[in-house]
Design a protein around this motif. Sequence first.
Motif, short mmCIF file in Angstrom:
data_model
loop_
_atom_site.label_atom_id
_atom_site.label_comp_id
_atom_site.label_asym_id
_atom_site.label_seq_id
_atom_site.Cartn_x
_atom_site.Cartn_y
_atom_site.Cartn_z
N GLY A 229 0.71 -1.21 0.04
CA GLY A 229 -0.10 0.05 -0.07
C GLY A 229 0.90 1.31 -0.05
O GLY A 229 0.35 2.13 0.26
N ARG A 230 2.19 1.12 -0.46
CA ARG A 230 3.11 2.24 -0.44
C ARG A 230 3.65 2.56 -1.66
O ARG A 230 3.71 1.49 -2.72
CB ARG A 230 4.10 2.12 0.57
CG ARG A 230 3.63 1.76 1.95
CD ARG A 230 4.55 0.62 2.75
NE ARG A 230 3.81 0.15 3.78
CZ ARG A 230 4.57 -0.89 4.50
NH1 ARG A 230 5.53 -1.53 3.90
NH2 ARG A 230 3.74 -1.33 5.51
N HIS B 130 7.69 2.88 4.38
CA HIS B 130 7.48 2.43 2.99
C HIS B 130 8.05 0.83 3.04
O HIS B 130 9.26 0.66 3.73
CB HIS B 130 7.99 3.14 1.92
CG HIS B 130 7.28 4.39 1.71
ND1 HIS B 130 8.00 5.56 1.38
CD2 HIS B 130 6.03 4.55 1.77
CE1 HIS B 130 6.83 6.39 1.08
NE2 HIS B 130 5.73 5.72 1.38
N HIS C 247 1.07 4.09 9.88
CA HIS C 247 1.03 3.75 8.31
C HIS C 247 1.36 2.18 8.32
O HIS C 247 0.99 1.45 7.21
CB HIS C 247 1.91 4.82 7.52
CG HIS C 247 1.65 6.00 7.69
ND1 HIS C 247 0.37 6.47 7.13
CD2 HIS C 247 2.33 7.15 7.61
CE1 HIS C 247 0.43 7.87 7.32
NE2 HIS C 247 1.48 8.21 7.49
N ALA D 85 -1.24 -0.90 6.49
CA ALA D 85 -0.85 -1.34 5.26
C ALA D 85 -1.42 -2.89 4.91
O ALA D 85 -1.17 -3.59 6.01
CB ALA D 85 0.79 -1.16 4.78
#
Length: 331
Positions: free
Chosen positions: A22-23, A102, A128, A132
Motif C-alpha cells: 500500500g506504499r 515504506h 502507516h 498497510a
Amino acid sequence: MAHTRRDFLATSAAMTLGALLGRPLHALASQTAQPAQAAFTPVRRNVGTFTMRGGTVGWLVNARGVAVVDTQFPAEARALLAGLQERSRNRGVDVLINTHHHGDHTGGNGVFRGVARRVVAHGMADQHMRRAPQPPQQAQPAQQPPAQQPSPQPQQPQPAPPEPLYPDTTFTHSWSTEVGDERIVARHHGRAHTSGDAVITFERANVVHMGDLAFHRRHPVVDRAAGASMRNWARVLEQVVNAHAPDTIYIFGHAGQGLPVTGSSAELLQFRDYLAAVLAFVEQHVAAGRSRDEILAMRAPLAGFEAWGPFGQVGPRDAVSVAYEEVTTGA
C-alpha cells in the motif's frame, strides 16, 4: 548557516510504479540504481551502509552493541543480518530503527524478530505500517514467446515471507539511546516525504541517515496519501543541515544510477532547491491557466538539471503531480 535557493527545474519521471504494502514502490525502480549483491560499506567510526535492493540501510557495529536503520526486503534483510552477525560475532541487535513506513525500508523487519531487542519509529510511521496490506508474492518476469522459451527449470522453493514486525517504541518529536560508545538520536521535523519521517543521527560518528528525505539526483516519490508536503520537505532539509556540522556525512535513501548513497550538505541543499523549483515551476504554469496534463506534457529538462532527466506523467506520487495538488489546493 545561511543558504540561498537556486532556480531549478521541475521534473518527475522514473519512479512511477504502483504500490507495495500500500506504499510507493521504490523497490522495482531501485533495482536499476543499486547493486544486486549485498554491499557493506564503512562510512565513519563504526557506522556504515548496506545496499542491495531497496532503500539504503544504515548500521552500527561497535564493541558493545549493534544498531540497524531500515531493513529493505526479506531476502535482503537475511543478507543484512548475516553480515551484521559476522561483523559483531553473533551479537543480537540492540535497536532497529525505521526511518518511515515504506516497504522497501521495512519489508525485512520480520527477519529481525527475536534478534532486535527494540524496534523504533515515529508514531505516524507506525500507524502507516499497521494500516498497510500484507506484501504480495514477488512478481515473476513476463514469459517469453513460445518459440523463445527455454527448457523448463525446476522451481526452487522460496522461503515464506516473515510475519511483519512493527515498532514497540514510538516517539513524537525525538528519541535517543546509547549503543556502546555511540549516541543515536531520532528526530521528526514534520511532514515531508510522508507524515512520519525520522532523521537518524549517530552523534559521535557525525553521520546522519536521512531515509527517503534525501534522493540524490533522482526523482523522488512524494507520498501525499501518507501526509507528504513538498513545501515543508524543502524546509526540513534546510533545518537538518543547519542542525548539523559542516563535515557531517549524510546517508541518502536512494541515489541515481551509479551515484553514491552518501554525501554532504551540498547534496541535501541541491535536493531542497529541486523541490522548491518544482513548486515554483508548477505555480508559474498554474497561474498561466495550464492544466496538470499540460504541465506534465512539458518534458524537456531545464538547463542545469539535465542529469535529472525529463519529467512526465508517471503517477500520482511523482513530484510534479503532487506539486500541482499542493499549488491548486493550498495544502
